[in-house]
Design an enzyme around this catalytic site. Structure first.
Site, mmCIF file in Angstrom:
data_model
loop_
_atom_site.group_PDB
_atom_site.id
_atom_site.type_symbol
_atom_site.label_atom_id
_atom_site.label_comp_id
_atom_site.label_asym_id
_atom_site.label_seq_id
_atom_site.Cartn_x
_atom_site.Cartn_y
_atom_site.Cartn_z
ATOM 1 N N CYS A 1 0.845 -1.265 0.105
ATOM 2 C CA CYS A 1 0.135 0.018 -0.101
ATOM 3 C C CYS A 1 0.860 1.404 0.037
ATOM 4 O O CYS A 1 0.665 2.082 -1.040
ATOM 5 C CB CYS A 1 -1.000 -0.117 1.173
ATOM 6 S SG CYS A 1 -1.852 1.651 1.370
ATOM 7 N N TYR B 1 -9.399 -3.113 -11.242
ATOM 8 C CA TYR B 1 -9.136 -1.791 -10.661
ATOM 9 C C TYR B 1 -7.949 -1.086 -11.154
ATOM 10 O O TYR B 1 -7.758 -0.016 -11.384
ATOM 11 C CB TYR B 1 -9.815 -1.383 -9.360
ATOM 12 C CG TYR B 1 -8.687 -2.062 -8.252
ATOM 13 C CD1 TYR B 1 -8.075 -0.953 -7.725
ATOM 14 C CD2 TYR B 1 -8.834 -3.273 -7.688
ATOM 15 C CE1 TYR B 1 -7.053 -1.250 -6.787
ATOM 16 C CE2 TYR B 1 -7.791 -3.601 -6.876
ATOM 17 C CZ TYR B 1 -7.133 -2.477 -6.200
ATOM 18 O OH TYR B 1 -6.109 -2.919 -5.253
HETATM 19 C C1 LIG Z 1 -1.214 -0.843 -7.900
HETATM 20 C C2 LIG Z 1 -1.971 -1.025 -6.360
HETATM 21 C C3 LIG Z 1 -2.909 -0.277 -6.044
HETATM 22 C C4 LIG Z 1 -3.782 -0.518 -4.866
HETATM 23 N N1 LIG Z 1 -4.646 0.316 -4.477
HETATM 24 C C5 LIG Z 1 -5.469 0.447 -3.553
HETATM 25 C C6 LIG Z 1 -6.264 1.274 -2.843
HETATM 26 O O1 LIG Z 1 -6.632 2.135 -3.586
HETATM 27 N N2 LIG Z 1 -7.063 0.905 -1.596
HETATM 28 C C7 LIG Z 1 -6.612 -0.312 -0.879
HETATM 29 O O2 LIG Z 1 -7.624 -0.391 -0.088
HETATM 30 N N3 LIG Z 1 -6.108 -1.277 -1.429
HETATM 31 C C8 LIG Z 1 -5.184 -0.780 -2.477
HETATM 32 N N4 LIG Z 1 -4.348 -1.866 -2.932
HETATM 33 C C9 LIG Z 1 -4.274 -3.240 -2.157
HETATM 34 C C10 LIG Z 1 -3.313 -3.119 -0.748
HETATM 35 O O3 LIG Z 1 -2.137 -2.552 -1.244
HETATM 36 C C11 LIG Z 1 -3.271 -4.305 -0.320
HETATM 37 O O4 LIG Z 1 -4.556 -5.185 -0.128
HETATM 38 C C12 LIG Z 1 -2.604 -4.435 0.956
HETATM 39 O O5 LIG Z 1 -1.309 -3.705 0.774
HETATM 40 C C13 LIG Z 1 -2.493 -5.777 1.813
HETATM 41 O O6 LIG Z 1 -1.792 -5.625 2.808
HETATM 42 P P1 LIG Z 1 -0.947 -7.059 3.352
HETATM 43 O O7 LIG Z 1 -0.585 -6.453 4.756
HETATM 44 O O8 LIG Z 1 -1.781 -7.991 3.120
HETATM 45 O O9 LIG Z 1 0.494 -6.997 2.462
HETATM 46 P P2 LIG Z 1 1.361 -6.085 1.880
HETATM 47 O O10 LIG Z 1 0.877 -4.552 2.094
HETATM 48 O O11 LIG Z 1 1.630 -6.377 0.590
HETATM 49 O O12 LIG Z 1 2.691 -6.561 2.891
HETATM 50 C C14 LIG Z 1 3.239 -7.482 2.458
HETATM 51 C C15 LIG Z 1 4.643 -7.387 2.966
HETATM 52 O O13 LIG Z 1 5.389 -8.793 3.079
HETATM 53 C C16 LIG Z 1 6.709 -8.669 2.694
HETATM 54 N N5 LIG Z 1 7.124 -10.057 2.321
HETATM 55 C C17 LIG Z 1 6.640 -10.883 1.824
HETATM 56 N N6 LIG Z 1 7.048 -12.080 1.790
HETATM 57 C C18 LIG Z 1 8.309 -12.061 2.919
HETATM 58 C C19 LIG Z 1 9.017 -12.830 3.452
HETATM 59 N N7 LIG Z 1 9.087 -14.148 3.243
HETATM 60 N N8 LIG Z 1 9.747 -12.492 4.615
HETATM 61 C C20 LIG Z 1 9.809 -11.016 4.750
HETATM 62 N N9 LIG Z 1 8.848 -10.173 4.046
HETATM 63 C C21 LIG Z 1 7.955 -10.717 3.121
HETATM 64 C C22 LIG Z 1 6.611 -7.666 1.326
HETATM 65 O O14 LIG Z 1 7.834 -7.438 0.891
HETATM 66 C C23 LIG Z 1 5.640 -6.541 1.808
HETATM 67 O O15 LIG Z 1 6.229 -5.484 2.172
HETATM 68 C C24 LIG Z 1 -3.696 -1.645 -4.364
HETATM 69 C C25 LIG Z 1 -2.585 -2.640 -4.543
HETATM 70 C C26 LIG Z 1 -1.911 -2.170 -5.583
HETATM 71 C C27 LIG Z 1 -0.781 -3.199 -6.152
#
Ligand SMILES: Cc1cc2nc3c(=O)[nH]c(=O)nc-3n(C[C@H](O)[C@H](O)[C@H](O)COP(=O)(O)OP(=O)(O)OC[C@H]3O[C@@H](n4cnc5c(N)ncnc54)[C@H](O)[C@@H]3O)c2cc1C
Length: 461
Positions: A43, A180
């Site tokens: 994000c 999206y």
């Molecule tokens: C282009 C784009 C636009 C978006 N726009 C929106 C929006 O407008 N509104 C919205 O609500 N959502 C949006 N999203 C979706 C949102 O970004 C995700 O839903 C959110 O970031 C998910 O959070 P998370 O904690 O699951 O994972 P993430 O935020 O992806 O975090 C996972 C982290 O784990 C790390 N990681 C992975 N594997 C390992 C490992 N084995 N060891 C150590 N670290 C690791 C990664 O590097 C990453 O930093 C968007 C996504 C994208 C790609």
């Protein structure tokens, strides 16, 4: 009694992982979080935040044009992609630091390393080879772009990750995808002056959204000069002298400077050691969890995109918080995934909450539809021929508003507020009883008097 180095090891410092780590630490747990890329996750680093900054940048083009109708005379506007990207990067670095500081203040230990599970209580840090013994593990590794089937020239294709770091603004870009992220980037590049072709294999963009929204957005995007080609796929990409030649499934070819695929995202589960830890996957490819985000191994939980439930930042944050409340706060909390409001920052913007018309008809015996399309007031002096769209989906048996769909300026801001009303089970009569705010576009929500449609399912069905 086994000895643990930490009470909680979090894999991934993104939206879900950071929130869970901070809250668990606040409950007194000893917490360590591993991040293999940058603190903040998708994000902050390459998702919502940089995307919205580019959206803001892209909208100035219309504002400059529209200003003339309001009496302004401006010089010829000039746009500098390099400056935008540098400023965006500075802001992202600031946010990354803020996330890191917040974790440190919460006494969470941060390790910059990829982490993999060796068993249900052991995590290996690949950067140092060290192992950490953890009483509980939270997998919050998110998801990554998936470019689809192997095709000739796939190495020339970028995903949203690289789109944030292009050296130059492409004069011509082809984006494959209809979700999206695809439509948002189409709007960004078009607004900044690129020639944009969107290719999507389905019938229409934004699958899963209300059909009227899909059609309205498509015609508005086309009105803005985005070429939308549906029922086609990209079959091959060839690097040629001045760009890329993209071959589509109907054999037509399109010459562009840049090819981007926004063809979906896959949970980051590969090589994580899930099998060794007894963690099972669900049919959707994400980690299988119960309503408390607990995996098939009781001391291992998973939140956010890696579970492939609703892949949005606020959902990941809420799941991370609920996990910490459940496991460390003595307050078992299940996240309610119903009626999650969401926005698409396309041009024009989309905001939706609740059921689409088709979903409501499949679930409810009586459905009433109220809708309107009109030219927003601001467009009048601007001389712009763009239209907004509002739709309410109402349960015909109890008058509850079960869905709201908006396309138009500030739809994202509006839907956040409508989301409260829908969550509170507001009825159409409640909407009608609310005084309008005039003159706004949002007043349409409380002035929709005439039913556009009434669906009635026969009792025998
Ligand atoms: C282009 C784009 C636009 C978006 N726009 C929106 C929006 O407008 N509104 C919205 O609500 N959502 C949006 N999203 C979706 C949102 O970004 C995700 O839903 C959110 O970031 C998910 O959070 P998370 O904690 O699951 O994972 P993430 O935020 O992806 O975090 C996972 C982290 O784990 C790390 N990681 C992975 N594997 C390992 C490992 N084995 N060891 C150590 N670290 C690791 C990664 O590097 C990453 O930093 C968007 C996504 C994208 C790609």
């Amino acid at each position: 009694m086994p000895d643990y180095d930490v009470d909680l090891f979090v894999v991934g410092a993104g939206s879900g992982g950071v929130r869970a780590a901070r809250i668990a630490s606040g409950y007194g747990a000893r917490v360590m979080v591993a991040e293999e890329f940058r603190v903040g996750g998708t994000c902050v680093i390459r998702g919502c935040v940089p995307k919205k900054l580019l959206v803001y940048a892209s909208r100035y083009a219309d504002d400059f044009e529209d200003a003339a109708g309001y009496g302004w005379t401006l010089g010829e506007p000039a746009f500098d992609w390099g400056k935008l990207i540098a400023n965006k990067d500075r802001e992202i670095a600031r946010l990354e630091l803020a996330y890191t500081t917040n974790l440190e203040r919460a006494k969470v230990a941060i390790v910059k390393s990829r982490a993999v599970l060796e068993d249900a209580n052991t995590v290996r840090l690949l950067a140092t080879g060290e192992t950490v013994r953890a009483k509980n593990i939270l997998i919050a590794t998110g998801a990554a772009p998936h470019l689809g089937a192997e095709i000739a020239g796939l190495e020339h294709v970028i995903s949203s990750n690289e789109a944030f770091h292009l050296k130059e603004l492409p004069k011509r870009i082809l984006i494959q995808g209809g979700g999206y992220i695809a439509v948002e980037f189409a709007g960004i590049f078009r607004g900044l002056g690129s020639e944009v072709t969107l290719v999507y294999r389905g019938d229409n963009i934004l699958r899963g959204f209300d059909d009227d929204v899909r059609q309205h957005l498509r015609s508005e995007m086309e009105r803005r000069g985005i070429k939308i080609i549906t029922r086609q796929t990209v079959d091959a990409v060839e690097k040629v002298d001045r760009g890329c030649c993209v071959e589509l499934s109907d054999r037509q070819s399109v010459m562009v400077d840049c090819v981007m695929f926004a063809t979906g995202r896959r949970p980051n589960v590969t090589g994580l050691g899930l099998e060794a830890a007894g963690v099972k996957l669900a049919k959707n490819g994400g980690i299988a969890v119960d309503e408390f985000s607990r995996s098939s191994t009781p001391n291992i939980h998973a939140v956010g995109d890696v579970t492939n439930r609703i892949n949005l930042t606020p959902v990941a944050i809420r799941e991370g918080h609920a996990f910490a409340d459940t496991v460390f706060g003595g307050n078992p909390t299940a996240v309610d995934h119903a009626n999650v409001p969401t926005a698409v920052f396309s041009e024009p913007e989309v905001g939706v909450v609740g059921l689409t018309e088709a979903e409501a008809c499949a679930r409810l015996p009586k459905v009433d539809i109220y809708k309107t399309s009109f030219r927003p007031m601001k467009m009048s002096l601007a001389g712009r021929d763009t239209r907004a769209f509002f739709k309410l989906v109402v349960d015909g048996e109890n008058d509850r508003v079960v869905g709201c769909h908006i396309v138009g300026p500030d739809a994202g801001e509006m839907i956040q507020l409508v989301g409260i009303a829908v969550k509170m089970k507001a009825t159409k009569a409640d909407f009608d009883a609310t005084m309008a705010v005039h003159p706004t576009a949002a007043e349409e929500l409380v002035t929709l008097r005439e039913k556009a449609l009434s669906h009635r399912r026969e009792a025998a069905e």
